[in-house]
Design a protein around this motif. Sequence first.
Motif, mmCIF file in Angstrom:
data_model
loop_
_atom_site.group_PDB
_atom_site.id
_atom_site.type_symbol
_atom_site.label_atom_id
_atom_site.label_comp_id
_atom_site.label_asym_id
_atom_site.label_seq_id
_atom_site.Cartn_x
_atom_site.Cartn_y
_atom_site.Cartn_z
ATOM 1 N N GLU A 108 3.689 15.381 9.996
ATOM 2 C CA GLU A 108 5.041 14.994 9.624
ATOM 3 C C GLU A 108 5.227 13.486 9.561
ATOM 4 O O GLU A 108 6.104 12.996 8.839
ATOM 5 N N ASP A 109 4.407 12.736 10.312
ATOM 6 C CA ASP A 109 4.585 11.290 10.339
ATOM 7 C C ASP A 109 3.636 10.548 9.400
ATOM 8 O O ASP A 109 3.472 9.345 9.503
ATOM 9 N N ARG A 110 3.033 11.271 8.447
ATOM 10 C CA ARG A 110 2.055 10.648 7.543
ATOM 11 C C ARG A 110 2.700 10.328 6.190
ATOM 12 O O ARG A 110 3.470 11.123 5.637
ATOM 13 N N ALA A 111 2.375 9.173 5.650
ATOM 14 C CA ALA A 111 2.852 8.804 4.320
ATOM 15 C C ALA A 111 2.275 9.774 3.290
ATOM 16 O O ALA A 111 1.081 10.082 3.317
ATOM 17 N N LEU A 112 3.111 10.249 2.378
ATOM 18 C CA LEU A 112 2.674 11.226 1.388
ATOM 19 C C LEU A 112 2.348 10.561 0.055
ATOM 20 O O LEU A 112 3.121 9.737 -0.441
ATOM 21 N N PRO A 113 1.210 10.913 -0.535
ATOM 22 C CA PRO A 113 0.928 10.449 -1.897
ATOM 23 C C PRO A 113 1.891 11.123 -2.875
ATOM 24 O O PRO A 113 2.514 12.150 -2.564
ATOM 25 N N ALA A 114 2.004 10.554 -4.062
ATOM 26 C CA ALA A 114 2.823 11.164 -5.103
ATOM 27 C C ALA A 114 2.360 12.594 -5.353
ATOM 28 O O ALA A 114 1.156 12.873 -5.389
ATOM 29 N N PHE A 115 3.308 13.514 -5.527
ATOM 30 C CA PHE A 115 2.959 14.894 -5.829
ATOM 31 C C PHE A 115 2.275 14.945 -7.199
ATOM 32 O O PHE A 115 2.750 14.366 -8.180
ATOM 33 N N GLY A 116 1.154 15.656 -7.225
ATOM 34 C CA GLY A 116 0.433 15.781 -8.475
ATOM 35 C C GLY A 116 -1.017 16.123 -8.256
ATOM 36 O O GLY A 116 -1.438 16.467 -7.146
ATOM 37 N N LEU A 155 0.821 -1.211 0.000
ATOM 38 C CA LEU A 155 0.000 0.000 0.000
ATOM 39 C C LEU A 155 0.851 1.255 0.000
ATOM 40 O O LEU A 155 0.551 2.223 -0.714
ATOM 41 N N ARG A 156 1.905 1.260 0.797
ATOM 42 C CA ARG A 156 2.789 2.423 0.832
ATOM 43 C C ARG A 156 3.376 2.704 -0.552
ATOM 44 O O ARG A 156 3.476 3.854 -0.985
ATOM 45 N N ALA A 157 3.761 1.649 -1.231
ATOM 46 C CA ALA A 157 4.339 1.807 -2.565
ATOM 47 C C ALA A 157 3.311 2.355 -3.549
ATOM 48 O O ALA A 157 3.621 3.235 -4.366
ATOM 49 N N LEU A 158 2.077 1.862 -3.482
ATOM 50 C CA LEU A 158 1.034 2.336 -4.394
ATOM 51 C C LEU A 158 0.696 3.797 -4.136
ATOM 52 O O LEU A 158 0.529 4.593 -5.074
ATOM 53 N N ASP A 184 -0.947 5.643 -7.302
ATOM 54 C CA ASP A 184 -1.894 4.678 -7.871
ATOM 55 C C ASP A 184 -3.037 4.436 -6.885
ATOM 56 O O ASP A 184 -3.091 3.423 -6.188
ATOM 57 N N MET A 185 -3.956 5.387 -6.839
ATOM 58 C CA MET A 185 -5.042 5.324 -5.870
ATOM 59 C C MET A 185 -6.100 4.288 -6.238
ATOM 60 O O MET A 185 -6.802 3.777 -5.362
ATOM 61 N N VAL A 186 -6.209 3.965 -7.508
ATOM 62 C CA VAL A 186 -7.176 2.953 -7.927
ATOM 63 C C VAL A 186 -6.750 1.586 -7.385
ATOM 64 O O VAL A 186 -7.560 0.840 -6.818
ATOM 65 N N SER A 187 -5.475 1.240 -7.528
ATOM 66 C CA SER A 187 -4.979 -0.030 -6.996
ATOM 67 C C SER A 187 -4.982 -0.029 -5.474
ATOM 68 O O SER A 187 -5.292 -1.045 -4.835
ATOM 69 N N ALA A 188 -4.644 1.119 -4.871
ATOM 70 C CA ALA A 188 -4.653 1.218 -3.411
ATOM 71 C C ALA A 188 -6.053 0.981 -2.862
ATOM 72 O O ALA A 188 -6.221 0.297 -1.842
ATOM 73 N N ALA A 189 -7.054 1.517 -3.540
ATOM 74 C CA ALA A 189 -8.441 1.341 -3.082
ATOM 75 C C ALA A 189 -8.853 -0.126 -3.099
ATOM 76 O O ALA A 189 -9.607 -0.584 -2.241
ATOM 77 N N LYS A 190 -8.340 -0.888 -4.066
ATOM 78 C CA LYS A 190 -8.673 -2.314 -4.140
ATOM 79 C C LYS A 190 -8.114 -3.072 -2.942
ATOM 80 O O LYS A 190 -8.740 -4.007 -2.443
ATOM 81 N N LEU A 191 -6.923 -2.695 -2.472
ATOM 82 C CA LEU A 191 -6.322 -3.377 -1.327
ATOM 83 C C LEU A 191 -6.909 -2.885 -0.008
ATOM 84 O O LEU A 191 -6.964 -3.630 0.967
ATOM 85 N N LEU A 192 -7.355 -1.632 0.010
ATOM 86 C CA LEU A 192 -7.958 -1.073 1.222
ATOM 87 C C LEU A 192 -9.416 -1.498 1.390
ATOM 88 O O LEU A 192 -9.924 -1.580 2.509
ATOM 89 N N GLY A 193 -10.083 -1.724 0.264
ATOM 90 C CA GLY A 193 -11.517 -1.956 0.315
ATOM 91 C C GLY A 193 -12.285 -0.656 0.448
ATOM 92 O O GLY A 193 -13.485 -0.658 0.748
ATOM 93 N N ARG A 194 -11.639 0.443 0.181
ATOM 94 C CA ARG A 194 -12.246 1.776 0.262
ATOM 95 C C ARG A 194 -11.286 2.740 -0.423
ATOM 96 O O ARG A 194 -10.113 2.417 -0.671
ATOM 97 N N LEU A 195 -11.753 3.944 -0.714
ATOM 98 C CA LEU A 195 -10.859 4.965 -1.251
ATOM 99 C C LEU A 195 -9.873 5.423 -0.182
ATOM 100 O O LEU A 195 -10.229 5.554 0.994
ATOM 101 N N TYR A 196 -8.641 5.692 -0.598
ATOM 102 C CA TYR A 196 -7.651 6.268 0.314
ATOM 103 C C TYR A 196 -8.082 7.691 0.651
ATOM 104 O O TYR A 196 -8.469 8.464 -0.225
ATOM 105 N N SER A 197 -8.018 8.039 1.936
ATOM 106 C CA SER A 197 -8.464 9.372 2.333
ATOM 107 C C SER A 197 -7.694 9.866 3.543
ATOM 108 O O SER A 197 -6.994 9.100 4.221
ATOM 109 N N PHE A 198 -7.833 11.141 3.815
ATOM 110 C CA PHE A 198 -7.285 11.751 5.029
ATOM 111 C C PHE A 198 -8.237 12.844 5.483
ATOM 112 O O PHE A 198 -8.946 13.452 4.675
#
Length: 317
Positions: free
Chosen positions: A211-219, A164-167, A172-186
Amino acid sequence: MKTLEAENLPLNGGCVLTIGNFDGVHLGHRALIGQTAAIAKGTGLPTAVLSFKQHPKSLLSGDSFKYLLGAEDKEKLIAAAGADIYCPLDFEAVRDLSPEEFAEALVIDGFKAKHVVCGYNFSFGKGGKGTPALLKELLSARGVECTVLPQITVGGEHVSSTRLRALIAAGDMVSAAKLLGRLYSFNLPVVQGRHLGAKLGSPTINQHFPEDRALPAFGVYAALCGIDGKLYGGVANIGVKPTVSDECVPLCETNIFDFSDDLYGKEVRVYLCKFIRAERRFKDLSALRSQISRDAAVAKTVLSEEGFDDMKGDFLL
């Protein structure tokens, strides 16, 4: 769901227990909690989840470790997965327990567990030397059952927090959502910005990442925004705004469609649906304004054509 601290132990009456870090509370974690709840239902005992306030890796890697979830979201998701009791312990307090001490003093004496569920790669005790096989052996000697769940896969892909961290880092939020079972959100507070979006014709909200949160790809991402129980479409830019700023502090800047109320000081949940393009520097504000308009159009198309709008009632957060 009842949340307990270490001082609330021992847990009188017993429980069916699962143990893990549950960072992300992905489909693998939800399978663990679901299996625990299914076993508990047949015994009349509560479903208990033992986790930790600090991920063990954070103690080894320090500032370089980044969490997928805030503590509040983690707790909400664990409750939604079926837990009756949640106990986030201070990992420092148990890190030096041997595997035998962990099983005896914490699992058996502390939680009074009658049945324990863990994953195939679960490790416990000082140095993570305890294995599922050892846990089964230690618990069996005290008459406690142990169920070990195999690796969970989705579409042939292993479900793991590492994946998940790599996605997320790749956008790649579409693939991340499949592994989470929900949309990635904050869910983060809205802070004051420079109001440049309004001057460019696209008012935005600004949110800083912990500061301790995983960052999505910039974009730029097609997004949904949760405000006062309602969801609105939007387009979110994650990054450092290189065209208009020399600062290096990453933030999420979101233009919320069909919404104009003041949100300063409020928390807004942003669901990242799909990556649109990478962040880049534009030659001037006019070029930036034109790109913002194109990004919004793409985001609206993505949200309407790819089924994200149909997920509005399905979020666990």
